[in-house]
Design a protein around this motif. Structure first.
Motif, short mmCIF file in Angstrom:
data_model
loop_
_atom_site.label_atom_id
_atom_site.label_comp_id
_atom_site.label_asym_id
_atom_site.label_seq_id
_atom_site.Cartn_x
_atom_site.Cartn_y
_atom_site.Cartn_z
N VAL A 267 -84.08 -27.26 -0.33
CA VAL A 267 -83.24 -27.82 0.74
C VAL A 267 -82.28 -28.83 0.12
N GLU A 268 -81.17 -29.04 0.81
CA GLU A 268 -80.17 -29.98 0.29
C GLU A 268 -79.47 -30.68 1.45
N ALA A 269 -79.10 -31.93 1.19
CA ALA A 269 -78.29 -32.69 2.15
C ALA A 269 -77.10 -33.27 1.41
N ASP A 270 -75.90 -33.05 1.97
CA ASP A 270 -74.68 -33.55 1.33
C ASP A 270 -73.88 -34.42 2.29
N TYR A 271 -73.18 -35.35 1.66
CA TYR A 271 -72.18 -36.13 2.41
C TYR A 271 -70.84 -35.83 1.74
N GLN A 272 -69.89 -35.39 2.54
CA GLN A 272 -68.57 -35.11 1.99
C GLN A 272 -67.56 -36.08 2.58
N PHE A 273 -66.81 -36.72 1.71
CA PHE A 273 -65.75 -37.62 2.14
C PHE A 273 -64.43 -36.86 2.07
N VAL A 274 -63.58 -37.05 3.08
CA VAL A 274 -62.26 -36.42 3.03
C VAL A 274 -61.21 -37.50 3.28
N GLY A 275 -60.32 -37.66 2.31
CA GLY A 275 -59.33 -38.76 2.36
C GLY A 275 -58.09 -38.42 3.17
N TRP A 276 -58.32 -38.12 4.46
CA TRP A 276 -57.22 -37.69 5.31
C TRP A 276 -56.17 -38.77 5.55
N SER A 277 -56.50 -40.02 5.22
CA SER A 277 -55.51 -41.07 5.51
C SER A 277 -54.23 -40.88 4.70
N SER A 278 -54.25 -39.95 3.74
CA SER A 278 -53.00 -39.65 3.01
C SER A 278 -51.99 -38.96 3.91
N TYR A 279 -52.46 -38.39 5.00
CA TYR A 279 -51.55 -37.65 5.90
C TYR A 279 -51.04 -38.58 6.98
N LYS A 280 -49.99 -39.31 6.63
CA LYS A 280 -49.45 -40.33 7.54
C LYS A 280 -48.44 -39.73 8.51
N GLU A 281 -47.62 -38.84 7.98
CA GLU A 281 -46.56 -38.28 8.81
C GLU A 281 -46.13 -36.95 8.24
N LEU A 282 -45.52 -36.16 9.09
CA LEU A 282 -44.89 -34.93 8.61
C LEU A 282 -43.40 -35.19 8.71
N LYS A 283 -42.78 -35.37 7.55
CA LYS A 283 -41.35 -35.71 7.52
C LYS A 283 -40.61 -34.53 6.93
N ILE A 284 -39.69 -34.00 7.71
CA ILE A 284 -38.90 -32.87 7.24
C ILE A 284 -37.46 -33.32 7.09
N ASP A 285 -36.92 -33.18 5.88
CA ASP A 285 -35.53 -33.56 5.63
C ASP A 285 -34.64 -32.33 5.78
N PHE A 286 -33.61 -32.47 6.61
CA PHE A 286 -32.62 -31.41 6.76
C PHE A 286 -31.41 -31.81 5.92
N LYS A 287 -31.19 -31.10 4.83
CA LYS A 287 -30.18 -31.56 3.89
C LYS A 287 -28.76 -31.36 4.38
N LYS A 288 -28.56 -30.34 5.20
CA LYS A 288 -27.20 -30.01 5.63
C LYS A 288 -26.57 -31.18 6.39
N ASN A 289 -27.30 -31.73 7.34
CA ASN A 289 -26.70 -32.84 8.08
C ASN A 289 -27.38 -34.17 7.75
N ASN A 290 -28.13 -34.15 6.63
CA ASN A 290 -28.67 -35.39 6.10
C ASN A 290 -29.50 -36.16 7.13
N THR A 291 -30.33 -35.42 7.88
CA THR A 291 -31.20 -36.08 8.85
C THR A 291 -32.65 -35.71 8.56
N SER A 292 -33.53 -36.43 9.19
CA SER A 292 -34.94 -36.15 9.02
C SER A 292 -35.61 -36.04 10.37
N SER A 293 -36.64 -35.24 10.43
CA SER A 293 -37.50 -35.22 11.60
C SER A 293 -38.84 -35.77 11.15
N VAL A 294 -39.27 -36.83 11.80
CA VAL A 294 -40.51 -37.48 11.39
C VAL A 294 -41.52 -37.40 12.53
N SER A 295 -42.64 -36.76 12.30
CA SER A 295 -43.72 -36.76 13.28
C SER A 295 -44.87 -37.58 12.71
#
Lengths: 400, 500
Positions: A267-295
């Motif tokens: 038998v085995e017991a595990d604890y897994q840590f996941v460093g999700w705090s790296s996912y702060k935002e989803l930022k998409i840069d649109f180069k054509k009109n030099n804007t960003s969409s930030v969620s």
């Protein structure tokens, strides 16, 4: 050999067909049917090629060449009732999809106590699709995120009760998403790809014959993805053009303890840590009109508890497990892009040794997502999410 | 091997039972539509163009279908109200005619040839109907009594003086129906009335740049009329629940907030000041601004959009460019140009850049006029609130809601809506009246207040399911320099709505 070549042919077919499909669930931890059947509690043992994912130190104790390859068939289902902030209670069903992430591991002892290997798998992937004209179409219609990790690994057996392993992760990532944008009704489709690097490492220590302790770590991988944004209908307001985004795949770590209760029961017991705090935002840069969409996403670090075991009867092994996966998303940021919630997973599986060199593992996991009611969400899209997933894993092993 | 087979069988069975066992049931604590014991068999809307579903300067069915009273009635029905058909005076698309041209009055985006100057106005669409589709066949008053152009005085008016240009088609006194909004309500005895009138008691003053009428309705008159309306309604329709709306501050609507900043940006490039006529001025303009004092800056009306491109024109070209505004006025009045150019104005001077050819009073709301309009709004609202309280009517504070939207926008299902012209999504092309989604926001505020006041559980409108503004995205551009060019002749009818 006939059976072997057939098995390998089947596996290659599975592999090839999988490459054109997608991985599901942003983070995937099903990378070997034997581990999966035991709730993924595997870091203290890691007896097979999936050690490259769970704990590279596991390779140090593996004395012969091996191939281990398989796939997981993932069938998620989700419903959203709402938006309740508008007093709505309508049921919206996610479009059914099947995902088949693959795993492939090859290991070779190259000298006394040194084993090298390579793994290919999909540790991060996500796919949700809602009906095109659904009420949340300005938030998401469809997203697919897929990553392939190529992990060359080496493990060294320091002594009979201690092994250490390290690996490099070369990752490719691809994300496609579509949703509507306002004003008016235009649809944006994004297709971004990129690559990134990371590393992994682990230790397994066996203080006694029956006890084993494992620790492993996999670094985050930053993928600078570039690609295109297309708008339909295209317009000066929303010009098509190049787009870019940075995806940071989070770091993860395992700590596991395995115990041999009887000669034929571990038998085995595990604890897994996941460093999700790296996912702060989803930022998409649109180069054509030099804007960003930030969620803003503001995910939080989280953990998974894993329990599992394996009972051996001659050529057959029976496996069982349970996992609790704490979701990383605060209520405020919960959205249909990835309607996460705390998950309870129930695992069972079998392994069968066909002959001295060949084995097959099958597993099943039922993931029950806690019903999640959210209010006061960032995107003003409150409601109740109900989700579950059925996962079937199969792997073939060959040692020589 | 036998045990292996058994185990496999067991596994499959467990898997199947798990899958079957997870057919999900609806969550227990979802909003459940209901009226909470309140009986509503008839709902009527008393109002003006906002209630009528008037959009983009016209009354037409594809917009009326999303009037806020219609949206409210739909949600009431979902909650169990036995309203039957909620009758509205649907004017088949493209809607009512402009009395001057005979063509459809509604605005559309006419030209996008120059994406920085989209041309917006009536497109010359042929009118398909001379009146609402059931005006002759419906033997009872409409449930939606929204009268475009009607001021507060329109509620009791039985003579048509204050019923706006659509009064005859909607009230239908000539057809033997009750002669006023009030009498119509009295005849049908509804359990619920939304009463949102009074906007036109200040809006006409503001949209005409403070010229026509030259002042908002006096507060004493407004309070008298409002008290009379609610009091009479209460007495004539026992047990009616009345929901009254406050008047949104007119200076936050895109009609006033769109053109000024564009002109200011153009002036800033050359460092020039704009000269304009202040309140009451007809000749030489004493106002001048560089638009750098937010508190004292004048607001340019959307009606001025067609002339913004002529700023600076005039030198050496008498009456051709610098006099464009006066030539349009003359053409509209059928008079010679010389007769409409006021004393003191010299159209050979650069238009808008010289005190002798100033930006016309009718196209600008100066700081004193803004203050006057703002004061009227706050006075009216105080009056509305106290009269409502005295009569047990419920207040829906649209002013607070629109003030908040103007400042912060409003996010709904992932979309951020604002008060911006066109791009904001809440206002139609005339810059005054809500779009279908704007009407949805209004309906939801009414429903929210209704639920909290009457303990009903009426569900809200799913805003993102309502039609978006019909913007031909193919060529439309919303750059910082966009000065929409709203055809000047189109405003005649629009402004006429307020002038009875």
């Amino acid at each position: 050999m006939n059976i072997l070549s057939k098995s390998i042919a089947v596996c290659m077919l599975l592999l090839i067909s999988s490459l054109s499909l997608h991985a599901g669930g942003f983070q995937l931890n099903e990378h070997g049917a034997r581990a999966m059947a035991q709730g993924g509690a595997w870091a203290a043992r890691a007896y097979d090629g999936s050690a490259i994912f769970f704990n590279p130190a596991g390779l140090g104790f593996q004395k012969i060449r091996s191939l281990y390859l398989g796939t997981t068939i993932i069938m998620p289902a989700a419903s959203f009732y709402g938006p309740t902030n508008l007093g709505q209670n309508a049921k919206n069903e996610m479009v059914s999809q099947v995902f088949t992430p693959i795993n492939l591991y090859a290991t070779v002892p190259v000298m006394e106590n040194l084993v090298v290997g390579i793994g290919i798998n999909n540790p991060y992937g996500l796919g949700t699709e809602w009906p095109e004209d659904w009420t949340g179409r300005y938030i998401t219609q469809k997203i697919d995120l897929m990553s392939f990790f190529f992990t060359p690994t080496a493990a060294y057996k320091v002594s009979d009760n201690l092994s250490i392993g390290v690996g490099l992760n070369y990752a490719t990532g691809n994300v496609t998403l579509s949703r509507m944008v306002s004003p008016g009704d235009a649809q944006v489709k994004l297709d971004l790809s990129g690559t990134g690097m990371g590393f992994t490492g682990g230790v397994i220590f066996k203080p006694t014959e029956a006890l084993s302790v494992g620790v492993s770590y996999r670094s985050s991988v930053k993928i600078d993805a570039e690609g295109t944004a297309e708008f339909t209908p295209s317009s000066a307001l929303f010009p098509a053009g190049d787009a870019a985004a940075t995806l940071e795949l989070p770091a993860t770590a395992f700590v596991g303890v395995a115990y041999k209760v009887m000669d034929n029961l571990e038998v085995e017991a595990d604890y897994q840590f996941v460093g999700w705090s790296s996912y702060k935002e989803l930022k998409i840069d649109f180069k054509k009109n030099n804007t960003s969409s930030v969620s803003p996403k503001n995910y939080e670090d989280t953990y998974i508890l894993r329990l599992g075991g394996e009972y051996t009867m001659e050529a057959m092994q029976i496996r069982f497990g349970y996992l609790f996966d704490r979701n990383p998303v605060a209520d405020h940021y919960t959205e249909p892009l990835l309607p996460d919630s705390d998950r309870n997973g129930f695992n069972i599986g079998v392994g069968y040794k066909i002959n001295e060199t060949m084995s097959v593992d099958a597993s099943y996991l039922f993931l029950k997502f806690a019903e999640r009611k959210v209010t006061g969400t960032e995107v003003e899209f409150d409601g109740v999410y109900q989700s579950n997933a059925n996962l079937f894993g199969i792997n073939f092993g060959y040692t020589f | 091997m036998n045990s292996a087979k058994n185990l496999l069988t067991l596994m499959v069975l467990i898997s199947l039972s798990a899958m079957i066992g997870c057919t999900d049931e609806a969550p227990s604590d979802l909003p459940a539509p209901g009226l909470g014991g309140v009986t509503i068999n008839k709902y009527m809307a008393v109002g003006n163009s906002l209630a009528a579903g008037y959009q983009s300067s016209g009354l037409y069915k594809s917009a009326q279908l999303y009037s806020y009273p219609k949206l409210i009635s739909d949600q009431l029905k979902l909650a169990g109200a036995k309203l039957g058909t909620f009758e509205q005076p649907y004017w088949p698309d493209p809607g009512n005619p402009d009395p001057k041209t005979g063509k459809a009055a509604r605005y559309v985006i006419i030209s996008l040839a120059d994406p920085n100057n989209p041309v917006i106005g009536p497109k010359g669409e042929s009118v398909t109907a001379a009146a609402p589709e059931n005006a002759l066949t419906l033997p009872r008053p409409y449930d939606n009594l929204g009268l475009p152009g009607a001021p507060l005085a329109g509620f009791m008016d039985t003579l048509g003086t204050y019923q706006g240009g659509f009064g005859p088609a909607i009230i239908r006194a000539a057809g033997g129906l009750p002669k006023s909004q009030f009498l119509s309500v009295k005849a049908l005895q509804p359990q619920l009335v939304t009463f949102w009138l009074g906007n036109n008691d200040v809006l006409g003053y503001a949209t005409s740049g403070g010229t026509s009428p030259s002042a908002p309705t006096p507060l004493a008159t407004f309070s008298f009329l409002f008290n009379q309306a609610i009091d009479t309604l209460k007495k004539s329709v026992p047990n009616v629940k009345i929901m009254v709306g406050t008047i949104p501050n007119v200076t936050t609507i895109p009609f006033f907030t769109t053109i000024g900043p564009k002109v200011a940006a153009s002036l800033a490039v050359v460092g020039a000041s704009m000269y304009y006529q202040k309140a009451g001025e007809t000749g030489v303009g004493s106002g001048s601004t560089k638009f750098n004092n937010p508190a004292g800056d004048p607001m340019i009306c959307l009606t001025g959009s067609a002339y913004a491109g002529y700023i600076g024109a005039g030198a050496g070209m008498p009456n051709v460019q610098g006099g464009k505004f006066y030539r349009d006025v003359a053409a509209s009045a059928g008079a010679p140009v010389s007769a409409v150019i006021p004393a003191g104005v010299d159209t050979t001077k650069p238009f808008g850049l010289h005190p002798q050819n100033p930006w016309p009073n009718a196209l600008v709301l100066d700081s004193s006029e803004i203050a006057k309009a703002t004061k009227a709004v706050s006075d009216f609202n105080a009056s509305i609130k106290s009269i409502a309280a005295a009569h047990g009517a419920v207040v829906v504070d649209f002013n607070a809601m629109f003030t908040d939207i103007a400042a912060n926008g409003i996010t709904i299902s992932g979309v951020k809506y604002t008060s911006a012209y066109i791009t904001g999504g809440l206002f139609s092309l005339d810059g005054v009246h809500p779009s279908s989604r704007g009407a949805g926001v209004i309906a939801n505020e009414v429903i929210r207040v209704m639920n909290s006041s009457f303990k009903t559980n009426v569900t809200g409108v799913d805003i993102s399911k309502l039609p978006a503004l019909p913007i031909p995205l193919g060529k439309y551009m919303a750059g910082d320099n966009m000065i929409p060019n709203v055809a000047p002749q189109s405003w005649g009818h629009f402004l006429g709505l307020w002038q009875n």
